[in-house]
Structure formats: structure tokens, C-alpha cells
Enzyme design. Structure first.
Site, short mmCIF file in Angstrom:
data_model
loop_
_atom_site.label_atom_id
_atom_site.label_comp_id
_atom_site.label_asym_id
_atom_site.label_seq_id
_atom_site.Cartn_x
_atom_site.Cartn_y
_atom_site.Cartn_z
N ILE A 128 0.83 -1.20 0.00
CA ILE A 128 0.00 0.00 0.00
C ILE A 128 0.86 1.25 0.00
CG2 ILE A 128 -0.24 0.29 2.52
CD1 ILE A 128 -3.29 0.78 1.91
N GLN A 135 8.79 -1.51 2.35
CA GLN A 135 7.45 -1.24 1.86
C GLN A 135 6.43 -1.87 2.80
OE1 GLN A 135 8.13 -2.73 -2.08
NE2 GLN A 135 7.14 -4.69 -1.72
N LYS A 150 5.59 -4.14 7.56
CA LYS A 150 6.68 -3.46 6.87
C LYS A 150 7.80 -4.46 6.58
CE LYS A 150 9.20 -0.17 8.90
NZ LYS A 150 9.65 1.18 9.32
N ASP A 285 11.75 11.33 13.15
CA ASP A 285 11.46 11.34 11.71
C ASP A 285 10.00 11.73 11.47
OD1 ASP A 285 12.02 11.06 9.05
OD2 ASP A 285 11.84 8.89 9.00
#
Length: 297
Positions: A128, A135, A150, A285
Site C-alpha cells: 500500500i 514497503q 513493513k 522522523d
């Protein structure tokens, strides 16, 4: 594996068939990009700037994870980067070319000991979202419980070891002629970048961080952290509860989703101050691919 420049320098110098072609590729790509920036960067033509932004994006993607990480950092800095460039660079956050689904399934089976179709009730045939290091798949674990899986990119450690050495060599060589007053050596900055990247590719550390972060905010109903599924996580695979939310990049999108931008900003500022001054443990992050606004603000 931890970051060690001396170790990786020796490793790469002993493999000139890896070092030389990659060095030429990086220098060539950066030189071409700099040439276009010098000759077109000051142009007032919108089409020229849009094409330049697309070329910058293409160059960073082509050079791989280390350079994509730099682009991600720039994509959150409107004080440094033109708006039309920012719009292109935001694609680096979670809209990168995906690696093959077969490779992802092989990594899952290798890391977790069983194929994905045995571990999950439903597992999709395509991710997705796709980012610099991995990914993400939206899978169904059981009944109505959905999770984010992930999966790390293949050969990631190899690529990072190789490129960080070359980046540091180029950085140290070019530092004397760069118009920068950094206060300390560019080599040290690259070392810190390398250390953080090596930590980031260990998903077990990410799982530990997520659980500690969640514990710190356990009494704060304004902040939600996905739950880690430890039995479906490893160094290269991380499974957490799925979060449905609105990306924090467009005020109008928040309003359309019946969210109050001012309340979201207030939550972000207060939680950020808590992280820095109260917990001494912070989200390092915070780009729109990693943070979402949820219903109820």
C-alpha cells in the site's frame, strides 16, 4: 551490524569491482544534477522549475536509500526548498517504486519461519506504500483486525555500507570548497547519518522504540501509537496495528475530514515539548508519511 566507517572502507577498497562503478555512477549523477541546478535553478519559469524538481526526484530515487533519506529530510524543510520542489520530494516519503512482491514474501518467510498466507488471514498482492528502506502491506490478521506489515528492501545493508563510504569520501574531499559553515566537520555529520541509518534498518530496535514511546504516552489520549505484534516481527519485518488517518500535509484535507488543524497543531506542539523536555525521548522522523491525524483530533 553497527556503523563502522573504517571497517566498511577496508571492505569496499578490497572490492574495486563494486567501488569503482558505483563511485562513477554517484559522481556522474551528482555532477549532472549540479550542472542543471547551476544553469536552471534561478529560472523564474514555472515549467522549468517543475522539470528540475522532477529531475531532482528521479536522481535521488536512482541513487538509492541513502540519497532518498537526504531527500526525505529536505522534503520537510520549506525554509530551504522551493514549494514546487517540495511537492515532488514528498513522493520520497511513501510513494517510491516498490520491489517485487515475490521478494517480499520470501523475506517474510525467511524472517518469520512461515509463509505469509499461513501467518495472516489475508495478505495483499501489492504494497500500500513504499519508502526508502522498506514497503508496507495492509494485511488482515484475524476477524476484523488489520495490521501494517513493513518488509525491508533486499540487499539494504549492502547498499548502505557501500554508499555511506563513498558519500563520506566525497564529503571529506569536497568539504574545503563547499560554501558551508557547519561548525564541525562534514565527515562527522556523515558518520552520524550512517549511525542513524544502521539503527533504522534494525526493525527490532524500531519495535523497542515504538513500545517505549507508547508507554511514555499511555496516559495521553491525544496521542496514539500502533501496537507492535512481536510474534510477527523480526530484524527485517515489522508488524503493527493498522492506523487509519489523514496525512499531516494539507490543511484543506484535514478540514475535509472534519479535523481541526489548530487542535492538531496544539497536540503536536505539546507532545513535541513533552518528548524533548519531559521524556528526553523523541520522534526523530516526523514527516507526513509517519504521522496522521485521527478522528477526534
Amino acid at each position: 551490524m553497527k556503523y563502522d566507517f573504517r571497517r566498511d572502507l577496508i571492505w569496499l577498497l578490497s572490492r574495486p569491482w563494486i567501488l569503482v562503478p558505483r563511485f562513477i555512477q554517484i559522481v556522474g549523477a551528482i555532477s549532472l544534477l549540479l550542472a542543471r541546478l547551476i544553469f536552471q535553478g534561478s529560472s523564474n519559469d514555472d515549467k522549468t522549475q517543475k522539470n528540475l524538481a522532477k529531475f531532482l526526484l528521479k536522481t535521488l530515487i536512482g541513487l538509492g536509500p541513502c540519497f532518498i533519506k537526504v531527500g526525505q529530510a529536505l522534503s520537510t524543510r520549506p525554509d530551504l526548498i522551493r514549494k514546487d520542489w517540495l511537492e515532488e520530494l514528498t513522493n520520497l516519503q511513501d510513494n517510491l517504486p516498490a520491489f517485487s512482491n515475490d521478494q517480499a514474501l520470501q523475506i517474510i518467510e525467511s524472517e518469520l519461519g512461515r509463509p505469509a498466507n499461513e501467518l495472516f488471514e489475508e495478505f495483499p498482492s501489492a504494497p500500500i506504500a513504499s519508502a526508502s528502506l522498506g514497503q508496507v502491506y495492509k494485511a488482515k490478521l484475524n476477524k476484523n483486525y488489520w495490521v501494517a506489515v513493513k518488509v525491508q528492501r533486499p540487499l539494504l545493508i549492502f547498499n548502505i555500507r557501500r554508499d555511506i563510504v563513498i558519500i563520506k569520501i566525497l564529503g571529506v574531499l569536497s568539504a574545503p570548497i563547499l560554501p558551508l559553515n557547519l561548525g564541525f566537520g562534514l565527515g562527522e555529520i556523515i558518520d552520524e547519518f550512517g549511525r542513524s541509518l544502521f539503527d533504522e534498518v534494525d526493525y527490532k530496535k524500531e519495535a523497542d522504540n515504538a513500545e517505549k514511546f507508547s508507554n511514555l504516552f499511555r496516559n495521553n489520549k491525544s496521542v496514539s501509537i500502533p501496537r507492535v505484534e512481536r510474534h510477527l516481527s523480526s530484524v527485517k519485518v515489522l508488524t503493527t496495528s493498522w492506523i487509519d488517518g489523514t496525512k499531516l500535509k494539507d490543511r484543506n484535507e484535514l478540514i475535509a475530514s472534519n479535523l481541526n488543524p489548530s487542535q492538531i497543531i496544539r497536540t503536536g506542539v505539546i507532545s513535541g515539548i513533552q518528548q524533548l523536555l519531559e521524556f528526553g525521548y523523541f520522534h526523530a522522523d516526523p514527516h507526513p508519511g509517519n504521522m496522521f491525524a485521527l478522528k477526534g483530533n
